[in-house]
Design an enzyme around this catalytic site. Structure first.
Site, PDB file in Angstrom:
ATOM      1  N   GLN A 280      -7.545   5.408  -3.202  1.00  0.00           N
ATOM      2  CA  GLN A 280      -6.758   4.634  -2.406  1.00  0.00           C
ATOM      3  C   GLN A 280      -5.521   5.608  -2.200  1.00  0.00           C
ATOM      4  O   GLN A 280      -5.042   6.146  -3.040  1.00  0.00           O
ATOM      5  CB  GLN A 280      -6.043   3.438  -2.915  1.00  0.00           C
ATOM      6  CG  GLN A 280      -7.069   2.384  -3.306  1.00  0.00           C
ATOM      7  CD  GLN A 280      -6.773   1.094  -3.986  1.00  0.00           C
ATOM      8  OE1 GLN A 280      -7.671   0.123  -3.990  1.00  0.00           O
ATOM      9  NE2 GLN A 280      -5.704   1.024  -4.678  1.00  0.00           N
ATOM     10  N   GLY A 281      -5.272   5.635  -0.927  1.00  0.00           N
ATOM     11  CA  GLY A 281      -3.852   6.684  -0.585  1.00  0.00           C
ATOM     12  C   GLY A 281      -2.898   5.440   0.099  1.00  0.00           C
ATOM     13  O   GLY A 281      -3.254   4.910   0.950  1.00  0.00           O
ATOM     14  N   TYR A 282      -1.756   6.121  -0.560  1.00  0.00           N
ATOM     15  CA  TYR A 282      -0.567   5.166   0.072  1.00  0.00           C
ATOM     16  C   TYR A 282       0.303   5.608   0.974  1.00  0.00           C
ATOM     17  O   TYR A 282       0.819   6.879   0.869  1.00  0.00           O
ATOM     18  CB  TYR A 282       0.312   4.469  -1.097  1.00  0.00           C
ATOM     19  CG  TYR A 282      -0.655   3.566  -1.989  1.00  0.00           C
ATOM     20  CD1 TYR A 282      -0.497   2.330  -1.620  1.00  0.00           C
ATOM     21  CD2 TYR A 282      -1.394   4.263  -2.801  1.00  0.00           C
ATOM     22  CE1 TYR A 282      -1.191   1.306  -2.580  1.00  0.00           C
ATOM     23  CE2 TYR A 282      -2.308   3.287  -3.701  1.00  0.00           C
ATOM     24  CZ  TYR A 282      -2.161   1.962  -3.545  1.00  0.00           C
ATOM     25  OH  TYR A 282      -3.059   1.292  -4.102  1.00  0.00           O
ATOM     26  N   LEU A 283       0.217   5.168   2.362  1.00  0.00           N
ATOM     27  CA  LEU A 283       0.813   5.879   3.382  1.00  0.00           C
ATOM     28  C   LEU A 283       2.422   5.379   3.344  1.00  0.00           C
ATOM     29  O   LEU A 283       3.167   6.047   3.924  1.00  0.00           O
ATOM     30  CB  LEU A 283       0.234   5.390   4.576  1.00  0.00           C
ATOM     31  CG  LEU A 283      -1.154   5.951   4.927  1.00  0.00           C
ATOM     32  CD1 LEU A 283      -1.918   5.459   5.837  1.00  0.00           C
ATOM     33  CD2 LEU A 283      -1.231   7.504   4.920  1.00  0.00           C
TER      34      LEU A 283
ATOM     35  N   TYR B 148       0.732   9.676  -1.921  1.00  0.00           N
ATOM     36  CA  TYR B 148       0.243   9.271  -3.302  1.00  0.00           C
ATOM     37  C   TYR B 148      -1.033   8.638  -3.207  1.00  0.00           C
ATOM     38  O   TYR B 148      -1.369   7.756  -2.324  1.00  0.00           O
ATOM     39  CB  TYR B 148       1.281   8.302  -4.011  1.00  0.00           C
ATOM     40  CG  TYR B 148       2.334   8.649  -3.837  1.00  0.00           C
ATOM     41  CD1 TYR B 148       3.000   9.672  -4.953  1.00  0.00           C
ATOM     42  CD2 TYR B 148       3.564   8.105  -2.893  1.00  0.00           C
ATOM     43  CE1 TYR B 148       4.299  10.065  -5.028  1.00  0.00           C
ATOM     44  CE2 TYR B 148       4.959   8.658  -3.135  1.00  0.00           C
ATOM     45  CZ  TYR B 148       5.351   9.634  -4.115  1.00  0.00           C
ATOM     46  OH  TYR B 148       6.665   9.909  -4.080  1.00  0.00           O
TER      47      TYR B 148
END
Length: 167
Positions: free
Chosen positions: A29-32, A92
């Site tokens: 999971q990438g947090y934009l 992140y």
């Protein structure tokens, strides 16, 4: 697109032996964006038991702040190429293997974290009314209201980086 309201309870897993023989899916999971409880996330799911030619799943989500054990969520499937481009822009990320456990009350998702969150195992139970949940013996401390354990916080401040005072 209609919102979904996640209603969940979360626990540390005390007995990982409950996962023996179960095949999990790898999730990155990438947090934009993450601020004041709002989150914009991209997720890639690699199904380990997938059929030949079956592609990984990619999802884009917007989540609102938690209120008690509920959180508003909008989620759509997106092309893998789009997910890859978005993931490159995410400051992140968090990775984990997710296992589904079927118990008498329903299905539990158990996440075994990787990288800087290795050693952390969290079980979550989503239901219309999770307050009526009978907690299995393999669950440990409840962390539903402890925001340090949210995936977005674990991406930014990984478990292995916590001081012993924080734990």
């Amino acid at each position: 697109m209609e919102p979904v309201f996640e209603r969940e309870r979360r626990f540390l897993v005390g007995d990982q032996g409950v996962l023996a023989g179960i095949q999990g899916d790898v999730i990155v999971q990438g947090y934009l964006f993450s601020k004041d409880g709002y989150v914009v996330r991209v997720r890639r799911i690699h199904h380990r038991g997938r059929e030949a030619g079956e592609k990984d799943l990619a999802m884009f989500a917007l989540k609102g702040p938690r209120y008690r054990n509920a959180r508003e969520e909008y989620e759509i499937e997106i092309p893998s190429a789009t997910a890859s481009q978005l993931m490159q822009r995410a400051p992140y990320t968090v990775s984990k293997t997710r296992y589904e456990l079927i118990e008498a009350d329903g299905t539990w998702d158990v996440d075994v974290f990787h990288g800087d969150n290795e050693g952390l195992v969290i079980a979550e139970y989503e239901a219309r009314d999770p307050s009526q949940l009978e907690v299995p013996s393999w669950c440990g401390e409840e962390i539903t209201d402890d925001l340090r354990y949210s995936n977005e916080n674990l991406a930014e401040t990984p478990y292995r980086c916590w001081s012993s005072a924080e734990e």
